[in-house]
Design a protein around this motif. Structure first.
Motif, PDB file in Angstrom:
ATOM      1  N   PHE A 149       3.559  12.524 -20.519  1.00 37.18           N
ATOM      2  CA  PHE A 149       4.710  12.727 -21.408  1.00 37.18           C
ATOM      3  C   PHE A 149       4.334  12.515 -22.873  1.00 37.18           C
ATOM      4  N   TYR A 150       3.438  11.564 -23.107  1.00 39.21           N
ATOM      5  CA  TYR A 150       3.032  11.277 -24.483  1.00 39.21           C
ATOM      6  C   TYR A 150       1.820  12.096 -24.920  1.00 39.21           C
ATOM      7  N   GLY A 151       1.456  13.096 -24.117  1.00 38.70           N
ATOM      8  CA  GLY A 151       0.433  14.050 -24.525  1.00 38.70           C
ATOM      9  C   GLY A 151      -0.993  13.598 -24.301  1.00 38.70           C
ATOM     10  N   TYR A 152      -1.175  12.582 -23.466  1.00 39.44           N
ATOM     11  CA  TYR A 152      -2.525  12.099 -23.200  1.00 39.44           C
ATOM     12  C   TYR A 152      -3.033  12.650 -21.870  1.00 39.44           C
ATOM     13  N   ASN A 153      -4.337  12.714 -21.757  1.00 42.76           N
ATOM     14  CA  ASN A 153      -4.969  13.188 -20.527  1.00 42.76           C
ATOM     15  C   ASN A 153      -4.620  12.238 -19.374  1.00 42.76           C
ATOM     16  N   PRO A 154      -3.995  12.746 -18.305  1.00 46.45           N
ATOM     17  CA  PRO A 154      -3.624  11.862 -17.195  1.00 46.45           C
ATOM     18  C   PRO A 154      -4.818  11.245 -16.484  1.00 46.45           C
ATOM     19  N   ASN A 155      -6.025  11.773 -16.746  1.00 48.99           N
ATOM     20  CA  ASN A 155      -7.233  11.195 -16.147  1.00 48.99           C
ATOM     21  C   ASN A 155      -7.897  10.154 -17.051  1.00 48.99           C
ATOM     22  N   ALA A 156      -7.363  10.003 -18.275  1.00 45.86           N
ATOM     23  CA  ALA A 156      -7.946   9.032 -19.199  1.00 45.86           C
ATOM     24  C   ALA A 156      -7.619   7.614 -18.745  1.00 45.86           C
ATOM     25  N   LYS A 166       4.130   7.760 -11.215  1.00 49.56           N
ATOM     26  CA  LYS A 166       5.009   7.425 -12.335  1.00 49.56           C
ATOM     27  C   LYS A 166       4.194   7.058 -13.579  1.00 49.56           C
ATOM     28  N   ILE A 167       3.100   6.330 -13.393  1.00 49.16           N
ATOM     29  CA  ILE A 167       2.248   5.981 -14.533  1.00 49.16           C
ATOM     30  C   ILE A 167       1.654   7.240 -15.153  1.00 49.16           C
ATOM     31  N   ASN A 168       1.177   8.158 -14.320  1.00 51.67           N
ATOM     32  CA  ASN A 168       0.593   9.405 -14.839  1.00 51.67           C
ATOM     33  C   ASN A 168       1.635  10.262 -15.541  1.00 51.67           C
ATOM     34  N   GLU A 169       2.863  10.216 -15.073  1.00 49.18           N
ATOM     35  CA  GLU A 169       3.943  10.955 -15.741  1.00 49.18           C
ATOM     36  C   GLU A 169       4.182  10.415 -17.146  1.00 49.18           C
ATOM     37  N   ILE A 170       4.135   9.103 -17.290  1.00 56.81           N
ATOM     38  CA  ILE A 170       4.310   8.490 -18.608  1.00 56.81           C
ATOM     39  C   ILE A 170       3.173   8.891 -19.533  1.00 56.81           C
ATOM     40  N   LEU A 175       4.885   2.085 -20.704  1.00 55.85           N
ATOM     41  CA  LEU A 175       4.240   1.569 -19.496  1.00 55.85           C
ATOM     42  C   LEU A 175       4.730   0.152 -19.183  1.00 55.85           C
ATOM     43  N   ILE A 176       4.859  -0.675 -20.214  1.00 59.12           N
ATOM     44  CA  ILE A 176       5.390  -2.030 -20.010  1.00 59.12           C
ATOM     45  C   ILE A 176       6.833  -1.962 -19.529  1.00 59.12           C
ATOM     46  N   ASP A 177       7.606  -1.025 -20.049  1.00 58.31           N
ATOM     47  CA  ASP A 177       8.980  -0.830 -19.562  1.00 58.31           C
ATOM     48  C   ASP A 177       8.970  -0.548 -18.060  1.00 58.31           C
ATOM     49  N   TYR A 178       8.094   0.350 -17.652  1.00 55.09           N
ATOM     50  CA  TYR A 178       8.037   0.705 -16.229  1.00 55.09           C
ATOM     51  C   TYR A 178       7.635  -0.501 -15.370  1.00 55.09           C
ATOM     52  N   ILE A 179       6.643  -1.252 -15.832  1.00 48.18           N
ATOM     53  CA  ILE A 179       6.223  -2.433 -15.085  1.00 48.18           C
ATOM     54  C   ILE A 179       7.367  -3.432 -14.990  1.00 48.18           C
ATOM     55  N   SER A 180       8.049  -3.696 -16.098  1.00 48.51           N
ATOM     56  CA  SER A 180       9.119  -4.691 -16.099  1.00 48.51           C
ATOM     57  C   SER A 180      10.281  -4.274 -15.209  1.00 48.51           C
ATOM     58  N   GLU A 181      10.542  -2.981 -15.125  1.00 50.89           N
ATOM     59  CA  GLU A 181      11.639  -2.485 -14.286  1.00 50.89           C
ATOM     60  C   GLU A 181      11.324  -2.628 -12.797  1.00 50.89           C
ATOM     61  N   ASN A 182      10.040  -2.715 -12.467  1.00 49.94           N
ATOM     62  CA  ASN A 182       9.638  -2.733 -11.060  1.00 49.94           C
ATOM     63  C   ASN A 182       8.968  -4.034 -10.625  1.00 49.94           C
ATOM     64  N   ILE A 183       8.825  -4.983 -11.541  1.00 54.66           N
ATOM     65  CA  ILE A 183       8.003  -6.152 -11.265  1.00 54.66           C
ATOM     66  C   ILE A 183       8.548  -6.995 -10.121  1.00 54.66           C
ATOM     67  N   ASN A 184       9.827  -6.989  -9.892  1.00 53.67           N
ATOM     68  CA  ASN A 184      10.367  -7.806  -8.802  1.00 53.67           C
ATOM     69  C   ASN A 184      10.829  -6.957  -7.625  1.00 53.67           C
ATOM     70  N   LYS A 199       0.826  -1.207   0.000  1.00 55.13           N
ATOM     71  CA  LYS A 199       0.000   0.000   0.000  1.00 55.13           C
ATOM     72  C   LYS A 199       0.863   1.261   0.000  1.00 55.13           C
ATOM     73  N   ASN A 200       1.981   1.230   0.713  1.00 55.69           N
ATOM     74  CA  ASN A 200       2.844   2.402   0.799  1.00 55.69           C
ATOM     75  C   ASN A 200       3.462   2.781  -0.539  1.00 55.69           C
ATOM     76  N   ASP A 201       3.452   1.853  -1.515  1.00 54.88           N
ATOM     77  CA  ASP A 201       4.047   2.133  -2.823  1.00 54.88           C
ATOM     78  C   ASP A 201       3.027   2.616  -3.856  1.00 54.88           C
ATOM     79  N   VAL A 202       1.751   2.507  -3.544  1.00 54.12           N
ATOM     80  CA  VAL A 202       0.713   2.775  -4.542  1.00 54.12           C
ATOM     81  C   VAL A 202       0.768   4.220  -5.048  1.00 54.12           C
ATOM     82  N   LYS A 203       0.891   5.174  -4.167  1.00 49.72           N
ATOM     83  CA  LYS A 203       0.895   6.579  -4.569  1.00 49.72           C
ATOM     84  C   LYS A 203       2.045   6.881  -5.525  1.00 49.72           C
TER      85      LYS A 203
END
Length: 233
Positions: free
Chosen positions: A48-55, A41-45, A73-82, A32-36
């Motif tokens: 960055f690509y010009g999409y609505n962060p609320n979409a 980081k997901i919203n930053e990605i 996004l897959i890059d970010y997940i793979s970098e943090n998955i373990n 839970k402490n990591d969720v925020k």
């Protein structure tokens, strides 16, 4: 002190008579402490690509126009998955030939059983934690009742003493349910043998390359970073 663990879940092809011969379920679990921080980081990605962060991020939205964003996004997940997140996927095959009457169960009961199979491995992997919150994408008025039953079974049959509670949530408010949707959608797309979207085929190949697993093959049960089970083979 025990940390709270959040398990975000979604599914694809889960309706009983939807014409599909399989159902897929995916779960992303994090402290839970990591969720925020992860949401940030997901919203930053996305921004960055010009999409609505609320979409809302969804498997069905993946196309050639937003492919680079989903790859990132897959890059970010793979970098943090373990490190601060883990993934579990179930591919439930032969949905149209379940012979439910032979076992005196309903489709809903089978659905609960598949959710149990999805979550039993994450629950065992986080044995040092005794407070777990399951969050699933709310599909209908029965979603809360369904996930309550799954939480009840998991609490009763878990190898370790845990407090497990569950809520059905609107996925548009939870980035990690949306990420679970992407993995559930990708596994369904591959296992159904679909080929209509070049972008989706590229994402599937990229997921498998970056996370080092095959979306249609069972991994060893003890693998904790990425774990997949094919039911009904």
């Amino acid at each position: 002190m025990n940390e709270k663990v959040m398990i975000y879940c979604d599914e694809s092809c889960h309706i009983e008579h939807d014409g599909n011969d399989l159902m897929t379920l995916a779960a992303i679990y994090v402290r839970k402490n990591d969720v925020k921080f992860i949401n940030k980081k997901i919203n930053e990605i996305v921004s960055f690509y010009g999409y609505n962060p609320n979409a809302e991020l969804k498997w069905t939205k993946i196309s050639n126009t937003n492919l680079k964003m989903y790859i990132k996004l897959i890059d970010y997940i793979s970098e943090n998955i373990n490190q601060n997140m883990r993934l579990r996927v179930i591919v439930a095959k032969n949905k149209r030939n379940l012979s439910l009457d032979d076992y005196s169960i309903t489709y809903d009961q089978w659905y609960h059983a598949m959710y149990y199979r999805l979550l039993e491995v994450p629950i065992d992997h986080i044995s040092r934690h005794n407070l777990i919150h399951l969050l699933i994408d709310k599909k209908d008025n029965h979603s809360q009742c369904n996930i309550n039953k799954v939480a009840e079974y998991l609490t009763k049959y878990s190898k370790f003493e845990k407090k497990i509670f569950a809520t059905a949530e609107d996925s548009k408010f939870h980035r990690l349910i949306q990420i679970a949707d992407i993995f559930a959608g990708a596994s369904a797309y591959k296992n159904r043998g679909l080929k209509s979207s070049e972008a989706k085929i590229k994402i599937i190949k990229y997921i498998e390359q970056k996370l080092d697993f095959n979306l249609s093959r069972t991994t060893i049960r003890g693998r904790e970073d990425v774990n997949l089970f094919v039911w009904g083979e």
